[in-house]
Design an enzyme around this catalytic site. Structure first.
Site, PDB file in Angstrom:
ATOM      1  N   LYS A  23      -6.418  -4.080  -7.452  1.00 39.21           N
ATOM      2  CA  LYS A  23      -7.200  -5.181  -8.020  1.00 39.21           C
ATOM      3  C   LYS A  23      -7.702  -4.645  -9.396  1.00 39.21           C
ATOM      4  CE  LYS A  23     -11.401  -5.465  -6.573  1.00 39.21           C
ATOM      5  NZ  LYS A  23     -12.697  -5.150  -7.585  1.00 39.21           N
ATOM      6  N   ASN A  24      -8.018  -3.529  -9.363  1.00 36.72           N
ATOM      7  CA  ASN A  24      -8.933  -2.828 -10.669  1.00 36.72           C
ATOM      8  C   ASN A  24      -7.986  -2.778 -11.697  1.00 36.72           C
ATOM      9  OD1 ASN A  24     -11.274  -3.561  -9.431  1.00 36.72           O
ATOM     10  ND2 ASN A  24     -11.667  -1.431  -8.741  1.00 36.72           N
ATOM     11  N   ARG A  95     -16.725  -9.332 -12.121  1.00 34.51           N
ATOM     12  CA  ARG A  95     -16.992  -8.325 -12.929  1.00 34.51           C
ATOM     13  C   ARG A  95     -15.911  -8.080 -13.906  1.00 34.51           C
ATOM     14  NH1 ARG A  95     -21.074  -4.940 -15.202  1.00 34.51           N
ATOM     15  NH2 ARG A  95     -20.223  -2.963 -15.681  1.00 34.51           N
ATOM     16  N   ASP A 119     -20.067  -8.007  -7.784  1.00 36.50           N
ATOM     17  CA  ASP A 119     -20.365  -7.391  -6.468  1.00 36.50           C
ATOM     18  C   ASP A 119     -22.021  -7.127  -6.611  1.00 36.50           C
ATOM     19  OD1 ASP A 119     -17.981  -7.142  -5.134  1.00 36.50           O
ATOM     20  OD2 ASP A 119     -18.028  -5.326  -6.479  1.00 36.50           O
ATOM     21  N   ASP A 309     -15.802   3.482  -3.764  1.00 31.85           N
ATOM     22  CA  ASP A 309     -15.153   1.994  -3.107  1.00 31.85           C
ATOM     23  C   ASP A 309     -14.832   2.691  -1.827  1.00 31.85           C
ATOM     24  OD1 ASP A 309     -15.663   0.537  -5.326  1.00 31.85           O
ATOM     25  OD2 ASP A 309     -13.616   0.954  -6.173  1.00 31.85           O
ATOM     26  N   LEU A 331     -22.685   6.493  -7.732  1.00 25.96           N
ATOM     27  CA  LEU A 331     -22.368   5.568  -8.864  1.00 25.96           C
ATOM     28  C   LEU A 331     -23.199   4.058  -8.808  1.00 25.96           C
ATOM     29  CD1 LEU A 331     -19.961   7.430  -8.346  1.00 25.96           C
ATOM     30  CD2 LEU A 331     -18.983   5.707  -9.978  1.00 25.96           C
TER      31      LEU A 331
HETATM   32  N1  EPU Z   1     -22.704   1.977 -16.355  1.00 24.00           N
HETATM   33  C1  EPU Z   1     -23.518   1.887 -17.206  1.00 24.00           C
HETATM   34  N2  EPU Z   1     -23.411   1.524 -18.854  1.00 24.00           N
HETATM   35  C2  EPU Z   1     -21.986   1.284 -19.014  1.00 24.00           C
HETATM   36  C3  EPU Z   1     -21.105   1.288 -18.082  1.00 24.00           C
HETATM   37  C4  EPU Z   1     -21.137   1.781 -16.725  1.00 24.00           C
HETATM   38  O1  EPU Z   1     -24.810   2.320 -17.103  1.00 24.00           O
HETATM   39  O2  EPU Z   1     -21.933   1.004 -19.942  1.00 24.00           O
HETATM   40  C5  EPU Z   1     -22.848   2.526 -14.747  1.00 24.00           C
HETATM   41  C6  EPU Z   1     -22.754   1.462 -14.017  1.00 24.00           C
HETATM   42  O3  EPU Z   1     -23.921   0.773 -13.898  1.00 24.00           O
HETATM   43  C7  EPU Z   1     -22.488   2.220 -12.694  1.00 24.00           C
HETATM   44  C8  EPU Z   1     -21.572   3.299 -13.409  1.00 24.00           C
HETATM   45  O4  EPU Z   1     -21.829   3.555 -14.648  1.00 24.00           O
HETATM   46  O5  EPU Z   1     -23.476   2.580 -12.225  1.00 24.00           O
HETATM   47  C9  EPU Z   1     -20.203   3.270 -12.977  1.00 24.00           C
HETATM   48  O6  EPU Z   1     -19.580   2.199 -13.734  1.00 24.00           O
HETATM   49  P1  EPU Z   1     -18.019   1.988 -14.101  1.00 24.00           P
HETATM   50  O7  EPU Z   1     -18.058   1.511 -15.784  1.00 24.00           O
HETATM   51  O8  EPU Z   1     -17.419   3.341 -13.985  1.00 24.00           O
HETATM   52  O9  EPU Z   1     -17.616   1.162 -13.263  1.00 24.00           O
HETATM   53  P2  EPU Z   1     -16.847  -0.493 -13.525  1.00 24.00           P
HETATM   54  O10 EPU Z   1     -16.039  -0.392 -14.469  1.00 24.00           O
HETATM   55  O11 EPU Z   1     -18.178  -1.599 -13.380  1.00 24.00           O
HETATM   56  C10 EPU Z   1     -15.104  -0.133 -11.735  1.00 24.00           C
HETATM   57  C11 EPU Z   1     -14.681  -1.171 -10.580  1.00 24.00           C
HETATM   58  C12 EPU Z   1     -15.301  -0.670  -9.325  1.00 24.00           C
HETATM   59  C13 EPU Z   1     -15.350   0.611  -9.090  1.00 24.00           C
HETATM   60  C14 EPU Z   1     -15.969   1.498 -10.222  1.00 24.00           C
HETATM   61  C15 EPU Z   1     -15.891   3.122 -10.127  1.00 24.00           C
HETATM   62  C16 EPU Z   1     -13.659  -2.830 -11.760  1.00 24.00           C
HETATM   63  C17 EPU Z   1     -13.548  -4.477 -11.997  1.00 24.00           C
HETATM   64  N3  EPU Z   1     -14.463  -2.274 -10.942  1.00 24.00           N
HETATM   65  O12 EPU Z   1     -16.365  -0.754 -12.043  1.00 24.00           O
HETATM   66  O13 EPU Z   1     -14.769  -1.346  -8.354  1.00 24.00           O
HETATM   67  O14 EPU Z   1     -16.451   0.894  -7.794  1.00 24.00           O
HETATM   68  O15 EPU Z   1     -15.269   1.272 -11.406  1.00 24.00           O
HETATM   69  O16 EPU Z   1     -14.793   3.526  -9.784  1.00 24.00           O
HETATM   70  O17 EPU Z   1     -12.571  -2.067 -12.049  1.00 24.00           O
HETATM   71  C18 EPU Z   1     -14.614  -2.522  -6.380  1.00 24.00           C
HETATM   72  O18 EPU Z   1     -13.617  -2.747  -6.379  1.00 24.00           O
HETATM   73  O19 EPU Z   1     -15.172  -3.043  -5.237  1.00 24.00           O
HETATM   74  C19 EPU Z   1     -15.464  -2.110  -7.362  1.00 24.00           C
HETATM   75  C20 EPU Z   1     -16.812  -2.420  -7.267  1.00 24.00           C
END
Ligand code: EPU
Length: 429
Positions: A23-24, A95, A119, A309, A331
């Site tokens: 998915k991601n 997201r 989420d 996850d 996270l």
């Molecule tokens: N963060 C910031 N500022 C930013 C970016 C991130 O503070 O500019 C913080 C976030 O708030 C969070 C942490 O950094 O606390 C991690 O965020 P990250 O950017 O790594 O995650 P994401 O891109 O929002 C993706 C996946 C998530 C998965 C995380 C970590 C997608 C759509 N989502 O999220 O997947 O948990 O990476 O591996 O790719 C899921 O599939 O259920 C899911 C939530």
């Protein structure tokens, strides 16, 4: 339609299950198609709700997207002129919709994307996405609930240090940098297999990227647009890991096909420490659990650390273990909502800030519960399989967002799980 899962407890999962593309990864690969005029084909596309939402989003930008769930393909036809505005109604459900920000800015010199939803797992900032784009010459501000980014004279290369190896920020900067003038270096970049898949497809499309899979990624911009390609999505390691934990929690025997064990080294190691027998196969791996799990401590961290996850699944496994364990979430602070729901099934879990202490009980007991996000929902269904009696998991749409035919796969593994309309008042998401 509002739905819930009905789960008959005391099940033992046995058999094999095949994993589709991640998915991601696929959601971002769909967004990448915007960087090329013509038709991009993606294979091993999972039949999940989030893919449908992303297809609708690309349609609103002028693309023509066809998803064939039987064949597992998505074809994305991108015209010469595309829109640059993504409205709130679609973006709030997803997201990953923020993934169109980088490609739109690179291709159109402007992008307006409503602040994303997704989420209920805590605050999800965009500051690193924004700082990266600004370092590359973009002007970015938030206006009426939209992220508005502009680079009328194009983007230029920059050195970007991420405070944290954010998956989303690494991807946004990489996707924006492929058409920028000069070289962009991302330091402390995320290394998740999904991020690697995105970089790999960009290279197939004609981008120049060095350091894929490392924490220093170097992108040298190319002129013109990229070329459309035919790409197979990397298998979903989180879905594969979910099945691995499901086997352990139900004292089952599950072979997970189309899975890369090397993307799950730490989770499989934790499962082994919990007493599971793991056999790595050419096409995946097999997990056999004969006894009650032993407790395992886990700390979630960016890849190659233990994935956030899979945190809910390790809590569920510890909940039926023969001892006490501590799980630390680094996270997403909201992810312990799951732990509170699990106590409704009789689990002994106490949370304090980033930590959850779990004292295993011999048996959970079925109850009505509510899913708060994709992983929480799937883990509650699995916990219900290990409980005595019947469990109802409301807000099933969270699970549909990320797992292909979850109930059907569970039935094929011998469980009695159905999806039914939900008119209960418990539905609050
Ligand atoms: N963060 C910031 N500022 C930013 C970016 C991130 O503070 O500019 C913080 C976030 O708030 C969070 C942490 O950094 O606390 C991690 O965020 P990250 O950017 O790594 O995650 P994401 O891109 O929002 C993706 C996946 C998530 C998965 C995380 C970590 C997608 C759509 N989502 O999220 O997947 O948990 O990476 O591996 O790719 C899921 O599939 O259920 C899911 C939530």
């Amino acid at each position: 339609m509002v739905e819930r899962f009905r789960i008959a407890g005391e099940a033992r999962l046995s058999g094999s299950v095949e994993v589709a593309g991640a998915k991601n990864s696929v959601l971002k690969l769909m967004a990448l198609a915007l960087l090329a005029e013509g038709t991009t084909t993606l294979r091993q596309v999972p039949a999940i709700l989030d893919v449908t939402f992303m297809a609708q989003l690309l349609d609103t930008l002028g693309c023509s997207v066809k998803v064939d769930t039987d064949a597992g393909t998505a074809t994305i036809a991108v015209p010469g002129e595309i829109g640059h505005q993504c409205d709130y109604e679609l973006v709030r459900k997803l997201r990953a919709s923020i993934s169109v920000l980088g490609p739109l800015l690179a291709r159109c010199g402007q992008a307006e994307v409503a602040l994303p939803g997704g989420d209920n797992i805590g605050s999800r900032g965009l500051n690193m996405h924004v700082a990266g784009l600004e370092a590359m010459g973009a002007k970015v501000h938030i206006e009426h609930g939209f992220v508005v980014a502009e680079a009328p004279h194009g983007l230029h290369g920059a050195e970007v240090w991420l405070d944290f190896p954010s998956v989303g920020a690494t991807e946004t900067i990489m996707m924006a940098a492929v058409l920028a003038k000069g070289t962009t270096v991302i330091e402390n970049a995320a290394r998740e297999p999904d991020v690697q898949d995105i970089a790999t497809m960009l290279v197939e499309m004609g981008a120049q990227i060095e350091g894929i899979g490392t924490s220093r990624v170097e992108v040298t911009g190319v002129s013109g647009l990229l070329q459309p390609v035919d790409h197979t999505v990397v298998p979903d390691r989180i879905v594969a890991g979910s099945w691995a934990f499901a086997a352990a929690i139900t004292k089952g025997d599950v072979t997970v096909l189309n899975a890369h064990a090397e993307h799950l080294e730490l989770p499989l190691d934790k499962l082994q420490k919990a007493g599971a027998e793991i056999t790595v196969l050419p096409e995946g791996f097999r997990v056999v659990m004969n006894d009650r799990p032993k407790p395992v401590d886990v700390v979630t961290l960016p890849y190659p650390g233990f994935p956030t996850d899979l945190q809910a699944f390790v809590i569920a496994m510890n909940a039926v273990s023969d001892g006490a364990a501590m799980v630390t979430e680094n996270l997403f602070e909201g992810r312990f909502t799951f732990a509170q729901e699990l106590t409704r099934l009789g689990a002994h879990v106490q949370t304090d800030g980033h930590h959850a202490v779990i004292r295993g009980v011999p048996r959970l007991s079925g109850a009505p519960v509510v899913a708060s996000d994709i992983r929480a929902g799937a883990a509650l269904v699995i916990a219900g399989l290990a409980a005595e009696g019947e469990t109802l998991v409301s807000a099933a749409h969270h699970v549909h967002r990320g797992y292909t035919d979850f109930a059907g796969n569970l039935r094929r593994l011998g469980a009695d799980v159905t999806v039914e309309p939900d008119d209960s008042e418990l539905f609050w998401h």
